[in-house]
Design a protein around this motif. Structure first.
Motif: not given
Length: 150
Positions: A7-15
């Motif tokens: 449920s997490i978009a790739p752009n919400r995980c930039p680290a």
């Protein structure tokens, strides 16, 4: 793995992308329903690597939890080289939210193994082996990773 659907978009995980220089292609939420304070995701990068990304709560406990996870992983990897301990690839306990990025160790999850009688027996054997390896680690070799009350 028996994880909830992503449920997490790739752009919400930039680290992971910033730290490792590879674009994020997918994010699978591994956070268990009973987990509190830390969201755990399996991140697939464009170069094929898979890493674990953990986001802590923006509280003192969440920040300390990220520090403790990174410190303990490094100390345990050094003190018990026979155990498969994820490498700490980066993190920042002062970020908003605090985070850690660690290598992913491929394998079957405990809940997947528990789904069959033969898997449950295998999990028991693996847990026994891990317990013996952990028992061989001197607590002093872990340095400041463990609170002194342990």
């Amino acid at each position: 793995m028996n994880a909830r659907p992503s449920s997490i978009a790739p752009n919400r995980c930039p680290a992971p992308a910033i730290l490792l220089g590879s674009r994020v292609l997918g994010v699978e939420d591994l956070t268990r329903p009973w987990a509190s304070g830390v969201q755990t995701s399996l991140v697939t990068l464009e170069d094929g690597r898979r890493v674990v990304h953990q986001l802590g709560a923006t509280t003192i406990a969440g920040r300390e939890g990220i520090v403790r996870r990174m410190r303990f992983a490094r100390a345990l990897a050094s003190a018990a080289p026979s155990l498969p301990v994820p490498a700490v690839l980066g993190g920042d306990s002062r970020a908003n939210p605090p985070f850690a990025v660690m290598s992913h160790i491929a394998g079957e999850s405990g809940d997947a193994l528990l789904a069959t009688p033969s898997g449950a027996a295998r999990l028991g054997g693996l847990a026994g082996g891990a317990a013996r390896a952990l028992a061989a680690v001197r607590a002093l070799d872990l340095g400041r990773s463990l609170p002194r009350t342990w």
